[in-house]
Design a protein around this motif. Structure first.
Motif, short mmCIF file in Angstrom:
data_model
loop_
_atom_site.label_atom_id
_atom_site.label_comp_id
_atom_site.label_asym_id
_atom_site.label_seq_id
_atom_site.Cartn_x
_atom_site.Cartn_y
_atom_site.Cartn_z
N UNK B 2 3.96 -0.99 10.13
CA UNK B 2 4.71 0.21 9.84
C UNK B 2 6.13 0.14 10.37
N UNK B 55 3.87 0.27 4.56
CA UNK B 55 3.03 0.56 5.73
C UNK B 55 1.56 0.30 5.44
N UNK B 56 1.29 -0.07 4.19
CA UNK B 56 -0.09 -0.36 3.79
C UNK B 56 -0.03 -1.46 2.74
N UNK B 57 -1.11 -2.20 2.56
CA UNK B 57 -1.16 -3.21 1.50
C UNK B 57 -1.98 -2.65 0.36
N UNK B 107 -7.52 -9.33 5.33
CA UNK B 107 -7.48 -9.02 6.76
C UNK B 107 -6.27 -8.16 7.09
N UNK B 108 -6.42 -7.29 8.09
CA UNK B 108 -5.30 -6.58 8.71
C UNK B 108 -5.24 -7.01 10.16
N UNK B 109 -4.03 -7.11 10.73
CA UNK B 109 -3.89 -7.55 12.12
C UNK B 109 -2.95 -6.62 12.86
N UNK B 110 -3.38 -6.14 14.01
CA UNK B 110 -2.55 -5.23 14.80
C UNK B 110 -2.38 -5.78 16.21
N UNK B 111 -1.14 -5.80 16.66
CA UNK B 111 -0.80 -6.43 17.94
C UNK B 111 -0.40 -5.39 18.97
N UNK B 142 -1.70 -6.76 5.85
CA UNK B 142 -0.98 -5.66 6.48
C UNK B 142 -1.16 -5.76 7.99
N UNK B 143 -0.32 -5.05 8.74
CA UNK B 143 -0.42 -5.16 10.18
C UNK B 143 0.36 -4.09 10.90
N UNK B 144 0.39 -4.21 12.22
CA UNK B 144 1.11 -3.24 13.05
C UNK B 144 1.48 -3.93 14.35
N UNK B 145 2.54 -3.45 14.99
CA UNK B 145 2.98 -4.01 16.27
C UNK B 145 3.32 -2.88 17.22
N UNK B 159 -6.11 -6.77 17.37
CA UNK B 159 -7.22 -6.16 16.64
C UNK B 159 -7.13 -6.58 15.18
N UNK B 161 -9.04 -6.46 11.35
CA UNK B 161 -10.00 -5.73 10.53
C UNK B 161 -10.07 -6.45 9.20
#
Lengths: 352, 352
Positions: B2, B55-57, B107-111, B142-145, B159, B161
């Motif tokens: 995002x 902000x989303x795939x 997959x989604x990846x959040x750091x 998609x992802x987040x940091x 994380x 998903x």
């Protein structure tokens, strides 16, 4: 919640929700973890998918365009005026999904808990998540729990991931803004960030300002039923409206012109911003959206938004223009113009 | 990711991947965050979905049964013999999906990054993730940091998903074990946990033991093409084979009988376990699975597993029995019997 499983017959020890704390054993994959998961998470989030207690959830989907979004939540403080990390973690991911025009369907939730965190506080957060998922009608179908040693985390971090389905005929994306389009926001700007900041700074005006954290799927469903011609939706969270618009301008290769006198900003938020030296355009929102649509649809869309409780204070705040530099500009209250640049440097850490 | 967005024209500052560190500004939603996302994450994970930078795939799916799984990874050390938190975070979530018989799709990846963490180490982790997703043919879409202050995290938490689709006619779930079924494992037990533990304890035998971290979807595809009659699949991670079997026994309302002399355990792992006072049945694996199938399919399935590189050392280790207490028991090498209980108490914190 991998390695979860039901509690064994004869094993009836209950979590001490009043005085207990998160312990390292709650992350070990054994009986204590199963107990935490059953008595804390499954008890609160119960539904037919989660109840199966596999390491993954299985559910039917129809064919079509699916969206997926993930967000880690590290907000501090965990409890703030108007919400907490629990409700925020549900609303944040629902909103990211909804900004594609999709209907949110399922959520996953993963917890990183710090050793020593009070179970009573965790219960409060989990109950808030449960309430938020129920209100939004989007179930948590799978999850995970990890525990880290004291001082290797900060209470609770929650990562939520959601999936949703896009209705036929809807193509909303941040590269779709076109010169001539109007820019709308669904309500007052900066409430969430200032609520957090006021709480942190222990400012006297704090009691008046609450986070706007809210799920926007009902508002968006209403907007989409009003016009199928929305080009862009975006929730202006970290970095605020200014950062979100700069990104959209970039992605769509356009410029933007905002009208300062049209920006809906609560008086207390404006006052707090002046006091703290912040610009409300850069402050995070958690229950607001930016919509960009063709000029001819703008009034209709505005009326539909204003008729919804979460869009009461919606406004048309500017328009999309041609600009090869992709600048976001603003006509100020005094008739001048200034560039509304990207956020540069640190402003409000750990706002979401 | 995002609030990401492309870097503005004229804004060419590059990340200092050699000497730079994670700073709080990398989480602010503004230009520095966009820079980190572009130069670190998008550069490594690039694909058509991620590239849109929403902000989303958004992606097409066919109708059917979908699975979703999420896992936070907090392993310490971040780099260990045989892998690192990056590859582990990809394999872990792929494996959780695959244990339902599904084909992993996205997959989604959040750091969650700690302020001060070296960008060079982050790059190494991200490259390892990129390599793992490419090898597994499952893209991060998609992802987040998020960035937290020094001492509010521990380097990097990731994380992931994933979602996947279950082929028609496959119903694999942990409540499907039936008395008479055979219990198989795909290879040697305890390698991951002991590799981590040896590293942490700086033991002299560390050089010989590597984590087994690996994605199991090809092995499972092969198993499913051999027999459509697999009842249960499960990857025995935290808590090891003992905890996984206790959970399955509980979920299926059955008992189990293991044969100690059939357990495939590497000699060095056995030695390390004896030295450290661990039971390999409770040690985490990250590239192994438990399969439970009807007795008449067991030999066929075993042969199929042994023919795959990740199933070389597969073995039939026990059978499902009737037991209203849902106990997991083991016939020991010396002809006795003992109960293999749930893991109780802390054993190996932050193993995944």
């Amino acid at each position: 919640m991998p390695n979860n499983g039901k509690v064994k017959p004869g094993y009836k020890r209950t979590l001490d929700l009043k005085h207990g704390c998160v312990e390292m054993v709650h992350g070990n994959g054994g009986r204590s973890m199963a107990q935490l998961i059953q008595q804390m998470f499954v008890a609160a989030f119960d539904n037919e998918f989660l109840r199966l207690m596999n390491d993954q959830a299985c559910f039917p989907v129809f064919g079509g365009r699916m969206v997926m979004s993930t967000d880690s939540h590290v907000v501090t403080p965990l409890f703030f005026p108007g919400g907490d990390i629990g409700s925020l973690s549900i609303h944040g991911t629902i909103n990211d999904i909804v900004m594609s025009g999709a209907k949110p369907c399922y959520l996953a939730a993963s917890f990183i808990l710090e050793e020593g965190f009070p179970l009573a506080d965790l219960k409060r957060i989990v109950d808030s998540m449960a309430q938020a998922t129920k209100a939004a009608r989007v179930p948590i179908v799978t999850g995970d729990t990890k525990v880290v040693e004291k001082n290797s985390g900060d209470g609770v971090f929650i990562t939520t991931t959601g999936i949703g389905m896009v209705p036929e005929g809807i193509y909303i994306s941040c590269e779709n803004a076109r010169p001539g389009d109007k820019i709308l926001v669904s309500g007052t700007l900066g409430d969430h960030g200032i609520a957090i900041m006021a709480w942190r700074e222990n400012l006297s005006f704090q009691t008046n300002i609450e986070s706007d954290t809210a799920p926007l799927h009902d508002l968006v469903a209403k907007m989409i039923s009003t016009t199928s011609n929305i080009h862009v939706l975006r929730d202006p969270t970290r970095g605020g409206v200014a950062s979100a618009l700069n990104e959209i301008a970039q992605q769509s290769s356009v410029g933007m012109m905002l009208y300062e006198n049209k920006l809906p900003i609560l008086e207390q938020v404006q006052a707090a911003c002046e006091f703290l030296g912040f610009d409300p355009l850069y402050i995070a929102n958690e229950g607001k959206l930016i919509a960009i649509c063709a000029a001819e649809d703008a009034e209709n869309l505005l009326n539909a938004m204003q008729a919804h409780p979460l869009g009461n204070n919606a406004a048309i705040i500017g328009e999309v223009i041609e600009d090869t530099h992709c600048f976001v500009q603003m006509q100020t209250r005094f008739g001048g113009k200034r560039v509304v640049d990207w956020l540069n440097g640190e402003q409000l850490p750990r706002i979401c």
